[in-house]
Write a protein that holds these residues in place. Structure first.
Motif, PDB file in Angstrom:
ATOM      1  N   LEU A 175      -5.611  -3.297  18.519  1.00 45.45           N
ATOM      2  CA  LEU A 175      -6.423  -3.620  17.344  1.00 45.45           C
ATOM      3  C   LEU A 175      -7.843  -4.061  17.722  1.00 45.45           C
ATOM      4  O   LEU A 175      -8.652  -4.352  16.843  1.00 45.45           O
ATOM      5  N   GLY A 176      -8.134  -4.132  19.024  1.00 44.67           N
ATOM      6  CA  GLY A 176      -9.471  -4.500  19.472  1.00 44.67           C
ATOM      7  C   GLY A 176      -9.656  -5.983  19.718  1.00 44.67           C
ATOM      8  O   GLY A 176     -10.769  -6.444  19.988  1.00 44.67           O
ATOM      9  N   CYS A 177      -8.577  -6.743  19.626  1.00 44.21           N
ATOM     10  CA  CYS A 177      -8.657  -8.193  19.829  1.00 44.21           C
ATOM     11  C   CYS A 177      -8.566  -8.526  21.308  1.00 44.21           C
ATOM     12  O   CYS A 177      -8.051  -7.753  22.109  1.00 44.21           O
ATOM     13  N   SER A 178      -9.036  -9.723  21.652  1.00 48.81           N
ATOM     14  CA  SER A 178      -8.766 -10.264  22.986  1.00 48.81           C
ATOM     15  C   SER A 178      -7.664 -11.301  22.815  1.00 48.81           C
ATOM     16  O   SER A 178      -7.609 -12.006  21.810  1.00 48.81           O
ATOM     17  N   VAL A 179      -6.782 -11.362  23.786  1.00 54.53           N
ATOM     18  CA  VAL A 179      -5.618 -12.239  23.699  1.00 54.53           C
ATOM     19  C   VAL A 179      -5.848 -13.483  24.532  1.00 54.53           C
ATOM     20  O   VAL A 179      -6.224 -13.405  25.702  1.00 54.53           O
ATOM     21  N   VAL A 180      -5.627 -14.630  23.915  1.00 52.84           N
ATOM     22  CA  VAL A 180      -5.637 -15.911  24.619  1.00 52.84           C
ATOM     23  C   VAL A 180      -4.169 -16.237  24.865  1.00 52.84           C
ATOM     24  O   VAL A 180      -3.389 -16.403  23.944  1.00 52.84           O
ATOM     25  N   GLY A 181      -3.787 -16.306  26.131  1.00 48.75           N
ATOM     26  CA  GLY A 181      -2.393 -16.536  26.479  1.00 48.75           C
ATOM     27  C   GLY A 181      -1.765 -15.254  27.008  1.00 48.75           C
ATOM     28  O   GLY A 181      -2.461 -14.438  27.598  1.00 48.75           O
ATOM     29  N   PRO A 182      -0.516 -15.091  26.771  1.00 48.47           N
ATOM     30  CA  PRO A 182       0.330 -15.865  25.877  1.00 48.47           C
ATOM     31  C   PRO A 182       0.824 -17.159  26.502  1.00 48.47           C
ATOM     32  O   PRO A 182       0.965 -17.260  27.716  1.00 48.47           O
ATOM     33  N   ALA A 183       1.066 -18.125  25.625  1.00 47.35           N
ATOM     34  CA  ALA A 183       1.716 -19.370  26.017  1.00 47.35           C
ATOM     35  C   ALA A 183       3.187 -19.237  25.637  1.00 47.35           C
ATOM     36  O   ALA A 183       3.510 -18.650  24.607  1.00 47.35           O
ATOM     37  N   HIS A 184       4.059 -19.798  26.469  1.00 43.46           N
ATOM     38  CA  HIS A 184       5.489 -19.665  26.227  1.00 43.46           C
ATOM     39  C   HIS A 184       6.132 -20.953  25.727  1.00 43.46           C
ATOM     40  O   HIS A 184       7.324 -20.964  25.412  1.00 43.46           O
ATOM     41  N   ASN A 185       5.341 -22.042  25.666  1.00 44.92           N
ATOM     42  CA  ASN A 185       5.856 -23.309  25.150  1.00 44.92           C
ATOM     43  C   ASN A 185       4.681 -24.136  24.617  1.00 44.92           C
ATOM     44  O   ASN A 185       3.517 -23.743  24.762  1.00 44.92           O
ATOM     45  N   LEU A 186       4.992 -25.272  24.015  1.00 42.74           N
ATOM     46  CA  LEU A 186       3.945 -26.091  23.400  1.00 42.74           C
ATOM     47  C   LEU A 186       2.942 -26.618  24.423  1.00 42.74           C
ATOM     48  O   LEU A 186       1.746 -26.651  24.153  1.00 42.74           O
ATOM     49  N   ALA A 187       3.415 -27.014  25.589  1.00 43.53           N
ATOM     50  CA  ALA A 187       2.508 -27.557  26.605  1.00 43.53           C
ATOM     51  C   ALA A 187       1.492 -26.506  27.049  1.00 43.53           C
ATOM     52  O   ALA A 187       0.293 -26.791  27.157  1.00 43.53           O
ATOM     53  N   GLU A 188       1.957 -25.296  27.306  1.00 41.49           N
ATOM     54  CA  GLU A 188       1.042 -24.215  27.690  1.00 41.49           C
ATOM     55  C   GLU A 188       0.056 -23.924  26.560  1.00 41.49           C
ATOM     56  O   GLU A 188      -1.130 -23.716  26.807  1.00 41.49           O
ATOM     57  N   ALA A 189       0.552 -23.915  25.338  1.00 38.49           N
ATOM     58  CA  ALA A 189      -0.307 -23.628  24.188  1.00 38.49           C
ATOM     59  C   ALA A 189      -1.389 -24.691  24.042  1.00 38.49           C
ATOM     60  O   ALA A 189      -2.557 -24.378  23.832  1.00 38.49           O
ATOM     61  N   GLN A 190      -1.006 -25.963  24.173  1.00 39.74           N
ATOM     62  CA  GLN A 190      -1.985 -27.044  24.043  1.00 39.74           C
ATOM     63  C   GLN A 190      -3.029 -26.976  25.144  1.00 39.74           C
ATOM     64  O   GLN A 190      -4.206 -27.243  24.911  1.00 39.74           O
ATOM     65  N   SER A 191      -2.622 -26.574  26.341  1.00 35.34           N
ATOM     66  CA  SER A 191      -3.564 -26.408  27.444  1.00 35.34           C
ATOM     67  C   SER A 191      -4.552 -25.283  27.137  1.00 35.34           C
ATOM     68  O   SER A 191      -5.757 -25.431  27.359  1.00 35.34           O
ATOM     69  N   LEU A 192      -4.046 -24.169  26.624  1.00 38.71           N
ATOM     70  CA  LEU A 192      -4.924 -23.050  26.275  1.00 38.71           C
ATOM     71  C   LEU A 192      -5.897 -23.421  25.162  1.00 38.71           C
ATOM     72  O   LEU A 192      -7.071 -23.062  25.212  1.00 38.71           O
ATOM     73  N   VAL A 193      -5.415 -24.154  24.167  1.00 42.16           N
ATOM     74  CA  VAL A 193      -6.270 -24.570  23.056  1.00 42.16           C
ATOM     75  C   VAL A 193      -7.378 -25.487  23.571  1.00 42.16           C
ATOM     76  O   VAL A 193      -8.518 -25.412  23.107  1.00 42.16           O
ATOM     77  N   GLY A 194      -7.059 -26.305  24.556  1.00 39.54           N
ATOM     78  CA  GLY A 194      -8.044 -27.232  25.096  1.00 39.54           C
ATOM     79  C   GLY A 194      -9.121 -26.572  25.925  1.00 39.54           C
ATOM     80  O   GLY A 194     -10.198 -27.138  26.105  1.00 39.54           O
ATOM     81  N   THR A 195      -8.852 -25.361  26.427  1.00 39.20           N
ATOM     82  CA  THR A 195      -9.812 -24.711  27.321  1.00 39.20           C
ATOM     83  C   THR A 195     -10.341 -23.381  26.804  1.00 39.20           C
ATOM     84  O   THR A 195     -11.111 -22.716  27.493  1.00 39.20           O
ATOM     85  N   ASN A 196      -9.931 -22.972  25.613  1.00 38.26           N
ATOM     86  CA  ASN A 196     -10.345 -21.677  25.053  1.00 38.26           C
ATOM     87  C   ASN A 196     -10.710 -21.823  23.591  1.00 38.26           C
ATOM     88  O   ASN A 196     -10.215 -22.696  22.899  1.00 38.26           O
ATOM     89  N   THR A 197     -11.552 -20.929  23.132  1.00 40.08           N
ATOM     90  CA  THR A 197     -11.861 -20.827  21.713  1.00 40.08           C
ATOM     91  C   THR A 197     -11.069 -19.653  21.161  1.00 40.08           C
ATOM     92  O   THR A 197     -11.014 -18.598  21.797  1.00 40.08           O
ATOM     93  N   CYS A 198     -10.456 -19.849  20.010  1.00 39.81           N
ATOM     94  CA  CYS A 198      -9.738 -18.732  19.402  1.00 39.81           C
ATOM     95  C   CYS A 198     -10.110 -18.628  17.925  1.00 39.81           C
ATOM     96  O   CYS A 198     -10.415 -19.623  17.278  1.00 39.81           O
ATOM     97  N   ASP A 199     -10.113 -17.387  17.451  1.00 40.74           N
ATOM     98  CA  ASP A 199     -10.449 -17.109  16.058  1.00 40.74           C
ATOM     99  C   ASP A 199      -9.243 -17.258  15.145  1.00 40.74           C
ATOM    100  O   ASP A 199      -9.381 -17.513  13.953  1.00 40.74           O
ATOM    101  N   ALA A 200      -8.049 -17.058  15.701  1.00 44.11           N
ATOM    102  CA  ALA A 200      -6.798 -17.180  14.955  1.00 44.11           C
ATOM    103  C   ALA A 200      -5.680 -17.346  15.974  1.00 44.11           C
ATOM    104  O   ALA A 200      -5.887 -17.172  17.180  1.00 44.11           O
ATOM    105  N   ALA A 201      -4.504 -17.683  15.469  1.00 40.23           N
ATOM    106  CA  ALA A 201      -3.346 -17.854  16.349  1.00 40.23           C
ATOM    107  C   ALA A 201      -2.120 -17.226  15.714  1.00 40.23           C
ATOM    108  O   ALA A 201      -1.941 -17.285  14.493  1.00 40.23           O
TER     109      ALA A 201
END
Length: 117
Positions: free
Chosen positions: A27-53
């Motif tokens: 679809l032309g998007c860039s993917v942040v992650g994937p994160a496989h659990n909440l801790a990984e997701a929170q780490s990604l959110v803290g170090t990346n900007t995302c347009d949606a999740a």
């Protein structure tokens, strides 16, 4: 409209995460992650900007409500992927639901609905 949009993927099943990565890339998007659990997701959110999740509701038995609420609190649109169907009624207001199994058309429709032009 979706070209270059950064989408956070939080999914505990590796095969589904890979499929979603492929769909988003198509679809032309860039993917942040994937994160496989909440801790990984929170780490990604803290170090990346995302347009949606796109967040799986149940991550190996841990419900992802805190992550969903935190993302929405910062203005990030959240699409909740779930196999629970209509029984996933305890979601925060404003979430969009992506019922599993889903297709590229479902993903694209929900992303277009939640991302501004």
């Amino acid at each position: 409209m979706l070209d270059g949009k950064a989408i956070l993927v939080v999914e505990d099943e590796p095969m589904i995460a890979m499929m979603l990565d492929d769909l988003l890339t198509d679809l032309g998007c860039s993917v942040v992650g994937p994160a496989h659990n909440l801790a990984e997701a929170q780490s990604l959110v803290g170090t990346n900007t995302c347009d949606a999740a796109i967040v799986d509701l149940n991550l190996n038995g841990t419900m992802s409500h805190p992550l969903i609420e935190a993302l929405m609190g910062t203005g990030v649109p959240v699409i909740v992927a779930t196999g629970y169907g209509s029984s996933a009624s305890d979601l925060p207001s404003g979430c969009r639901v992506l019922a599993k199994p889903y297709t590229i058309q479902h993903v694209e429709q929900l992303l277009r609905a939640c991302l501004p032009d």
